[in-house]
Every structure is written in C-alpha cells, then in structure tokens.
Design a protein around this motif. Structure first.
Motif, mmCIF file in Angstrom:
data_model
loop_
_atom_site.group_PDB
_atom_site.id
_atom_site.type_symbol
_atom_site.label_atom_id
_atom_site.label_comp_id
_atom_site.label_asym_id
_atom_site.label_seq_id
_atom_site.Cartn_x
_atom_site.Cartn_y
_atom_site.Cartn_z
ATOM 1 N N LYS A 46 -5.141 4.633 7.505
ATOM 2 C CA LYS A 46 -5.444 5.486 6.358
ATOM 3 C C LYS A 46 -4.173 6.010 5.713
ATOM 4 O O LYS A 46 -4.027 6.001 4.485
ATOM 5 C CB LYS A 46 -6.334 6.648 6.800
ATOM 6 N N ASN A 47 -3.253 6.509 6.523
ATOM 7 C CA ASN A 47 -2.029 7.132 6.020
ATOM 8 C C ASN A 47 -0.751 6.412 6.427
ATOM 9 O O ASN A 47 0.307 6.640 5.833
ATOM 10 C CB ASN A 47 -1.920 8.581 6.513
ATOM 11 N N VAL A 48 -0.833 5.595 7.459
ATOM 12 C CA VAL A 48 0.369 4.927 7.973
ATOM 13 C C VAL A 48 0.025 3.521 8.433
ATOM 14 O O VAL A 48 -1.087 3.263 8.915
ATOM 15 C CB VAL A 48 1.002 5.750 9.123
ATOM 16 N N GLU A 49 0.974 2.601 8.245
ATOM 17 C CA GLU A 49 0.822 1.237 8.730
ATOM 18 C C GLU A 49 2.124 0.803 9.386
ATOM 19 O O GLU A 49 3.175 1.416 9.178
ATOM 20 C CB GLU A 49 0.448 0.290 7.589
ATOM 21 N N ILE A 91 2.696 13.393 6.915
ATOM 22 C CA ILE A 91 1.377 13.142 6.302
ATOM 23 C C ILE A 91 0.866 14.376 5.558
ATOM 24 O O ILE A 91 0.919 15.462 6.064
ATOM 25 C CB ILE A 91 0.348 12.693 7.361
ATOM 26 N N GLU A 145 5.803 6.494 1.162
ATOM 27 C CA GLU A 145 4.824 5.695 0.418
ATOM 28 C C GLU A 145 5.476 4.796 -0.625
ATOM 29 O O GLU A 145 4.870 3.827 -1.087
ATOM 30 C CB GLU A 145 3.813 6.617 -0.275
ATOM 31 N N VAL A 147 -5.385 8.684 11.461
ATOM 32 C CA VAL A 147 -4.423 8.469 10.382
ATOM 33 C C VAL A 147 -3.883 7.039 10.327
ATOM 34 O O VAL A 147 -3.337 6.623 9.301
ATOM 35 C CB VAL A 147 -3.241 9.460 10.479
ATOM 36 N N ASP A 171 0.823 -1.205 0.000
ATOM 37 C CA ASP A 171 0.000 0.000 0.000
ATOM 38 C C ASP A 171 0.861 1.260 0.000
ATOM 39 O O ASP A 171 1.938 1.292 0.582
ATOM 40 C CB ASP A 171 -0.918 0.025 1.228
ATOM 41 N N LYS A 172 0.365 2.296 -0.663
ATOM 42 C CA LYS A 172 1.068 3.584 -0.722
ATOM 43 C C LYS A 172 0.785 4.363 0.560
ATOM 44 O O LYS A 172 0.004 5.309 0.589
ATOM 45 C CB LYS A 172 0.607 4.379 -1.940
ATOM 46 N N LYS A 173 1.434 3.918 1.623
ATOM 47 C CA LYS A 173 1.291 4.561 2.933
ATOM 48 C C LYS A 173 2.669 4.723 3.555
ATOM 49 O O LYS A 173 3.625 4.044 3.161
ATOM 50 C CB LYS A 173 0.438 3.695 3.871
ATOM 51 N N ASN A 216 -3.715 -3.372 9.463
ATOM 52 C CA ASN A 216 -2.857 -2.196 9.394
ATOM 53 C C ASN A 216 -1.543 -2.359 10.154
ATOM 54 O O ASN A 216 -0.697 -1.469 10.132
ATOM 55 C CB ASN A 216 -3.602 -0.967 9.924
ATOM 56 N N LYS A 258 5.253 3.797 6.334
ATOM 57 C CA LYS A 258 5.418 2.520 7.025
ATOM 58 C C LYS A 258 6.430 2.684 8.148
ATOM 59 O O LYS A 258 7.523 3.208 7.930
ATOM 60 C CB LYS A 258 5.881 1.442 6.056
#
Length: 199
Positions: A91-94, A199, A172, A88, A52-54, A124, A56
């Motif tokens: 949604k934005n970070v894993e 973010i 990402e 977030v 995923d484009k998050k 996540n 990390k």
C-alpha cells in the motif's frame, strides 16, 4: 607559533566540515534517473519514470552472490512480514531487488531466486534485470542507476562481484531518504522504524 597552530586547526575543521557536507548533500539529492527502464522477473518492462508513488527499498544484488546478498534478501523478507502486519507493505512501500549481473541473471534466473527465498509474487517486491535482447544498453543503465546512489561494483574476473554494501530507502518520487547496511548488519527493526516514520 600559537597563532599558526590555531589557524591550521581552524582550516582542518573547515575542511572536514566541508567534506562531510558534500557527502550529505550528495546523498540527499540522489535520485533515480527517469530515463531508465529494465525488465522484471516476468520479462515485463519496468519504467522508473512511471513507477508507483510509494516508498521503495532498493537492494542491488546478484543471484550468484555467496553471502551478503542472500543474507540481505532473507532479512528483507522478514521486514516485509513486519510491514505486512502493519498493513503498509504494498500500500505504502514496495521492494526492488536490482541485479548488477544482468548477463547471468536472466528473468528466469531472477524468478528462481525469488522462489528460493520464498518471496511472495504479489506485485509488491519486484526483481529487476536487463533485457537479454538489449543487454549491453541495460547493463549501462544498471550502472548509471547504481552510481546515482554511489553504489559501486566490479567483477574481478571470477564471477564474484566486489560491491558496496548498502540498501537504499527512496521516497515516492524515487529520491534518496536513507541508506542501510547489507548482510549481517542489516537491522530490519531499524529499517522498519524509518519506513513507518516516513509513511
């Protein structure tokens, strides 16, 4: 004599600056190799090239670690709560926790570790290890992955690994942003601020 002293001093300063620059540039250009795929705690393939484009947060660990790994995992879980409160996390970070001991850390063992630390299995925070049917190759890939961020580890023969003590924040595109200390020195507030800034 004074001239020689000045020249030597300048040479030392240039050498130190060059050395520091090398390590800074090396870190800034670090990236997860795209050819690596491991297995999750659910024994499902995880392909880094299709991740995923998050952002990390990557932790290298092993489940038999007596101190620094579990402490880091606990603090990451507290950080997760802070990120979730901001809406977030996921949604934005894993988060990724990658075992450096794939022989012992089977997917089942990774799942037990997850339950021990009350990590919510919401997709996540992924725990990764080697495929037991392809363990030698996956062990090489884990080492390649770790060494791409200069994370070093070895087993002195007693099953308790000697390893570097950093977790890594990636962008990402799986490129290095910043590293943070593990264990008691892992400051969740510092990591939280950096993640929110990115973010």
């Amino acid at each position: 004599m004074k001239k020689i002293y000045i020249i030597c001093s300048i040479a030392v300063v240039i050498g130190i600056t060059a050395g520091i620059s090398f390590f800074v540039i090396r870190d800034m250009t670090s990236k997860i190799p795209e050819n690596i795929s491991l297995v999750t705690m659910h024994n499902e393939e995880y392909d880094f090239s299709n991740s995923d484009k998050k952002l990390k947060l990557v932790e290298f660990m092993y489940t038999h670690c007596p101190d620094i790994c579990p402490t880091t995992t606990q603090r990451m879980n507290l950080l997760k709560n802070d990120l979730s409160a901001e809406g977030v996390f996921g949604k934005n970070v894993e988060f990724l926790s990658i075992s450096i001991d794939p022989y012992r850390d089977t997917p089942e063992e990774m799942m037990n570790y997850m339950k021990t630390f009350d990590i919510e299995d919401d997709g996540n925070w992924t725990l990764l290890t080697g495929d037991q049917d392809n363990i030698k190759q996956d062990q090489k890939e884990i080492r390649e992955l770790a060494e791409s961020f200069q994370f070093q580890y070895r087993d002195p023969g007693d099953g308790f690994y000697v390893h570097s003590t950093f977790v890594f924040l990636l962008d990402e595109n799986n490129k290095f942003i910043k590293k943070f200390p593990m264990g008691e020195d892992f400051n969740k507030d510092d990591v939280f601020k950096k993640i929110m800034k990115e973010i």
